[in-house]
Design an enzyme around this catalytic site. Sequence first.
Site, mmCIF file in Angstrom:
data_model
loop_
_atom_site.group_PDB
_atom_site.id
_atom_site.type_symbol
_atom_site.label_atom_id
_atom_site.label_comp_id
_atom_site.label_asym_id
_atom_site.label_seq_id
_atom_site.Cartn_x
_atom_site.Cartn_y
_atom_site.Cartn_z
ATOM 1 N N SER A 165 7.055 -3.287 0.535
ATOM 2 C CA SER A 165 6.418 -2.435 -0.323
ATOM 3 C C SER A 165 6.671 -1.092 0.626
ATOM 4 O O SER A 165 7.777 -1.038 0.980
ATOM 5 C CB SER A 165 5.120 -2.387 -0.830
ATOM 6 O OG SER A 165 4.320 -1.435 -1.409
ATOM 7 N N THR A 166 5.754 -0.164 0.589
ATOM 8 C CA THR A 166 5.883 1.121 1.362
ATOM 9 C C THR A 166 6.214 0.966 2.933
ATOM 10 O O THR A 166 5.772 -0.254 3.451
ATOM 11 C CB THR A 166 4.710 1.790 1.494
ATOM 12 O OG1 THR A 166 3.885 1.945 0.034
ATOM 13 C CG2 THR A 166 4.652 3.220 1.881
ATOM 14 N N HIS A 192 8.532 -3.298 -4.026
ATOM 15 C CA HIS A 192 7.813 -2.410 -4.608
ATOM 16 C C HIS A 192 8.510 -1.006 -4.575
ATOM 17 O O HIS A 192 8.562 -0.579 -3.607
ATOM 18 C CB HIS A 192 6.355 -2.316 -4.333
ATOM 19 C CG HIS A 192 5.474 -3.386 -4.442
ATOM 20 N ND1 HIS A 192 4.394 -3.850 -4.068
ATOM 21 C CD2 HIS A 192 5.867 -4.715 -5.189
ATOM 22 C CE1 HIS A 192 3.893 -4.798 -4.230
ATOM 23 N NE2 HIS A 192 5.060 -5.357 -5.059
ATOM 24 N N MET A 281 1.767 -1.702 1.553
ATOM 25 C CA MET A 281 0.150 -1.671 1.434
ATOM 26 C C MET A 281 -0.206 -2.646 0.357
ATOM 27 O O MET A 281 0.670 -2.987 -0.672
ATOM 28 C CB MET A 281 -0.168 -0.026 0.986
ATOM 29 C CG MET A 281 0.395 0.529 -0.310
ATOM 30 S SD MET A 281 -0.148 2.122 -0.584
ATOM 31 C CE MET A 281 0.946 2.298 -2.287
ATOM 32 N N ASP A 284 -0.222 -8.161 -2.097
ATOM 33 C CA ASP A 284 0.730 -8.698 -3.025
ATOM 34 C C ASP A 284 1.509 -9.765 -2.118
ATOM 35 O O ASP A 284 2.409 -9.321 -1.333
ATOM 36 C CB ASP A 284 1.657 -7.948 -3.672
ATOM 37 C CG ASP A 284 2.199 -8.485 -4.972
ATOM 38 O OD1 ASP A 284 2.187 -9.669 -5.291
ATOM 39 O OD2 ASP A 284 3.492 -7.857 -5.284
#
Length: 340
Positions: A165-166, A192, A281, A284
Site C-alpha cells: 500500500s502506501t 493499493h 497502512m 489488509d
Amino acid sequence: MLVAEDSPTLREFLVHILSAEADIRVIATAVDGVQAAEAVARLRPDVVTMDIHMPRLDGFAATRRIMEDHPTPIVIVSSTMSDQVAATFRAIEAGALAFVRRPHGIGHREHAADAGELVQTVRLMAEVKVVRRWRKSSIGSRRIAPTAASVGAGAKGRIVAIGASTGGPIALQTLLKGLPSDFSAPLVIVQHISPGFVEGFVDWLGGASSLPVRLAQHGEPLLPGHVYLAPDGSHMGVTADAIRLDTGHAENGSRPAISYLFRSVAESFGANAAGILLSGMGADGAAELKALRELGATTVAQSKESSVVHGIPGVAIDLGAAGHVLDPVEISKLLTRWAS
C-alpha cells in the site's frame, strides 16, 4: 503544510479541502517548484503537496531538490493523464513518499472519496518524520539473512504473492530489480493505488525489471518469471494455473484486496507459495499471511527501517505471520534462493 500548485483555481481548491480539517494548517503556498523549494527551506513544513507541471521547476525537479537539501514528506497530487502519471512515478523515484489523484470538483460523485484520500494521505505523511530510503551500496540488515536451508526444504518456488500500500511502489521497484531474468515463479501483486494510476505503474515497474510486468487479465495463464498486477476495481485471485478477477464486495475497504489474493494463493498453492507484505497502512492481508505461514509457505514482512509506513507489515509481525523480516533488497535475495 505547504501546497505547491501553479493553477490559482486548483491551488485555492486544495487549500479549501485541507484547511477544512481542524488538524491541518496550510502555512504557505507556492506557484512553482522554485518557490516550493525555497518555502520548504524557510518554513520547514511537516508535509508538502506537489503538482507535477509547474513553471521554472517542475514537480519532479522540485521534489529532487527538496529531498537533497531539506528532506520533507512529499505527496504528489496529479491528474491521471499519461504524461502526468509518468512524471508522478519519476517523482516517487526522486523521493516523494505518496501520490493521490487530483480531487474532482465539488458536486462530482467522486469528490468526497478523492478529498478523503488526499486528507488521509497528508495526515499519514505528516507523521513520517524521517524519510527513509535505501541504496544498493548502503544496505546492511541488522538481521542475519536466512540461509537456503531456512527457507524451507523442497520449496518449489511455484508462486510469489505480494501485497503493498502506501510506500509500496518504491519497495516493489527495488524488489523486482533484484530478481534475475530467469526467475522461475510467477509473481502476483496487489498494490493499493489511486484509480487511474495502475497502467502507468505497470509501465514504470516494467522499465526497472528484467521480468515482464503486465496488468492481469481474467483467465490468462500464470507463466514463470512473469509479474501480474491487479487492475483497478477488481480483486485478483489465482487457480493452480491461471488468474481470476472478481468485482465482488471490497475487503478491508479495498478492491483489489491483498486478503482476497492471499486466500486464493493459500487454497491453490499452500506450502508452495511465498507471501510478502510491503509498506502500507492498515492491516489488509496480515491475517491471511499468517494462514499461509501455517500451511508451510514462506512468509515475509518488510522491515520497519525500510518501510515508509509500517502498518500492514507491522500488524503481520505482531500476529506472528512473518517468517522473515527483511528490507526489499534482502527479500529479492531470499526469493532468488527459494525459487531455485
